[in-house]
Structure formats: structure tokens, C-alpha cells
Enzyme design. Structure first.
Site, PDB file in Angstrom:
ATOM      1  N   HIS A 249      21.902   6.770  -4.475  1.00 49.31           N
ATOM      2  CA  HIS A 249      22.782   7.918  -4.312  1.00 49.31           C
ATOM      3  C   HIS A 249      22.314   8.870  -3.214  1.00 49.31           C
ATOM      4  O   HIS A 249      22.996   9.048  -2.218  1.00 49.31           O
ATOM      5  CB  HIS A 249      22.898   8.653  -5.658  1.00 49.31           C
TER       6      HIS A 249
ATOM      7  N   HIS B 165      22.177  19.141  -1.929  1.00 46.25           N
ATOM      8  CA  HIS B 165      22.301  17.715  -2.282  1.00 46.25           C
ATOM      9  C   HIS B 165      22.814  16.966  -1.061  1.00 46.25           C
ATOM     10  O   HIS B 165      23.793  17.375  -0.435  1.00 46.25           O
ATOM     11  CB  HIS B 165      23.263  17.543  -3.446  1.00 46.25           C
TER      12      HIS B 165
ATOM     13  N   TYR C 296       0.716  14.254   2.538  1.00 45.24           N
ATOM     14  CA  TYR C 296       0.371  15.395   1.688  1.00 45.24           C
ATOM     15  C   TYR C 296       1.500  16.402   1.508  1.00 45.24           C
ATOM     16  O   TYR C 296       1.424  17.287   0.638  1.00 45.24           O
ATOM     17  CB  TYR C 296      -0.880  16.114   2.222  1.00 45.24           C
TER      18      TYR C 296
END
Length: 243
Positions: free
Chosen positions: A184, A122, A143
Site C-alpha cells: 500500500h 500518507h 541510523y
């Protein structure tokens, strides 16, 4: 912080990781946990060095059996040592270490218990976070979206560290290995820390490409069609070396 962290790695030298693992084993931690902790710390430090995290704003987890090792909350990554090994069971109960686990533990456990993930990264990467404030889905600018399972969705905003955020994230992760978190940051998962990190980096790069292309006055970026993305996804099945 990135420069300081890089210097720390250099000063410790190539054998530091091996010494760290031996130190952890001497404290009664199994070999596989020691190795996983070393890799987790290295990955966390890389997020800072590569500009995906500022200070202690991101977090990393890796699963070893039924234990999830996580970065502790509020501790700069360049200060983490073998003594700081932090782990929880799949219910979130702390089973290793004395430092409090990351405040984003609900997100990590949600992924670790509902997918085949072994690792989660994260970050608060700048371009991806910017995109999360503009759209509900990253447009098909490249892609490489196929590597993440398709168009990257944005999870609706919720306060950090809450079950609500984890629930919003899981909904948009259906069929995906990464998503954006509104206002965030990013979250990505994989079978290994390296895979989870690479997916994070690809998401940040695609976000930067779209923001750059969208900033040219009078021009609109050409986007791929779902069919073109699906074709790329099929080709990725045979990408790389056998085995």
C-alpha cells in the site's frame, strides 16, 4: 502532474498563500483554520512534486483544536482552492466544506485521537511501498530509523479506507512515528505538517537505500545493531539548534 503542479505554484506567485488565507477568512473560517488549510494544501502538492504520490493516491491531515482538516477524496491537489476547505470533528462528522473527506479518514482519525499528533501524511511512495511487499520490518540500514522511533514495522494488508487497516496501522505504530502499510504505502505523523512530511521523506529514502544495497549480487548489506541505533537516538536528543 508534478510539473503542472509546480507551474501552478509559480503562476500564483509568492502572495497567493496570503490571498488564499484572506479569502477563507472572508467566508467566516477562523484565521488559524485558514492558515492550516493553506499549509495542508502546500504539503499535499509537495508530495506530488517530490514523487511520493501519483494523482490523488495520498492524503494529508492537520488538527486545529478539535477539528481535523483533511484533503478531500478524488480531487487533484493542484485544483484545491480556499473554497475546498474540508474538515471533520474527532468522531469523523464533517463540520467544514462540502467535498467528501479522504477515503483514508479512519487512519487519520485513529492517529489524531490516540497520539499527540497534529499532522499526518500518507503516501504511496515507490521504494517504501516496494519494501512493504518484501519484509515485515525495514531492516536497520541507517541510523535515521531512530528518528522514527526505531525499526519501521509493516502493517498487515487490509483494504484501503477500512477500520481494519486503521487498526493494523495503530498496532505497528506503537512507539513509532511512521510505518509501512503492506502492498500500500507509508504513513507518518508529527507535531507539524513539516515534521510529518520530513519523516515520510526519510522513510522513503531509507527504503531506497536498502533496496539499492540489497540488489548487488553476492553481497548482503551490513545492518546496524539495536545498540548502535539506540546510541544514535540518544545523540538526536541534542541535535539541531536550541529552542
Amino acid at each position: 502532474m508534478a510539473e503542472q503542479q509546480g507551474n501552478t505554484r509559480d503562476e500564483r506567485g509568492a502572495g497567493a498563500g496570503a490571498r488564499d488565507a484572506r479569502d477563507v477568512r472572508r467566508r467566516g473560517v477562523p484565521d488559524d483554520v485558514a492558515r492550516a488549510w493553506d499549509e495542508l494544501v502546500a504539503t499535499a502538492r509537495r508530495t506530488v512534486a517530490d514523487g511520493l504520490v501519483v494523482g490523488t493516491s495520498g492524503n494529508v491531515s492537520v488538527r486545529v483544536g478539535d477539528t481535523v482538516l483533511v484533503t478531500p477524496t478524488g480531487v487533484p491537489y493542484d485544483r484545491l482552492t480556499p473554497d475546498d476547505v474540508t474538515g471533520v470533528d474527532l468522531s469523523g462528522r464533517q463540520v467544514l466544506g462540502t467535498l467528501r473527506p479522504t477515503s483514508e479518514l479512519p487512519m487519520h482519525l485513529a492517529i489524531q485521537t490516540t497520539t499527540d499528533a497534529r499532522a499526518v501524511v500518507h503516501t504511496h511512495a515507490v521504494h517504501a511501498t516496494a519494501v512493504s511487499t518484501l519484509v515485515s520490518e525495514l531492516p536497520l540500514i541507517h541510523y535515521m530509523s531512530a528518528v522514527l522511533g526505531g525499526p519501521v514495522r509493516v502493517a498487515p494488508y487490509a483494504t484501503y479506507g477500512t477500520p481494519e487497516l486503521a487498526e493494523n496501522m495503530l498496532r505497528v505504530l506503537t512507539g513509532r512515528t511512521a510505518c509501512l502499510l503492506q502492498n500500500h504505502g507509508t504513513i507518518a505523523y508529527g507535531n507539524t505538517l513539516s515534521e510529518a512530511y520530513d519523516r515520510t521523506a526519510q522513510l522513503e529514502w531509507m527504503s531506497r537505500v536498502w533496496l539499492t544495497a540489497s540488489s548487488i549480487p553476492g553481497l548482503t548489506p551490513h545492518l546496524l545493531t539495536p545498540e548502535q541505533l539506540a546510541e544514535a537516538g540518544e545523540r538526536f536528543r541534542g541535535y539541531g539548534q536550541p529552542g
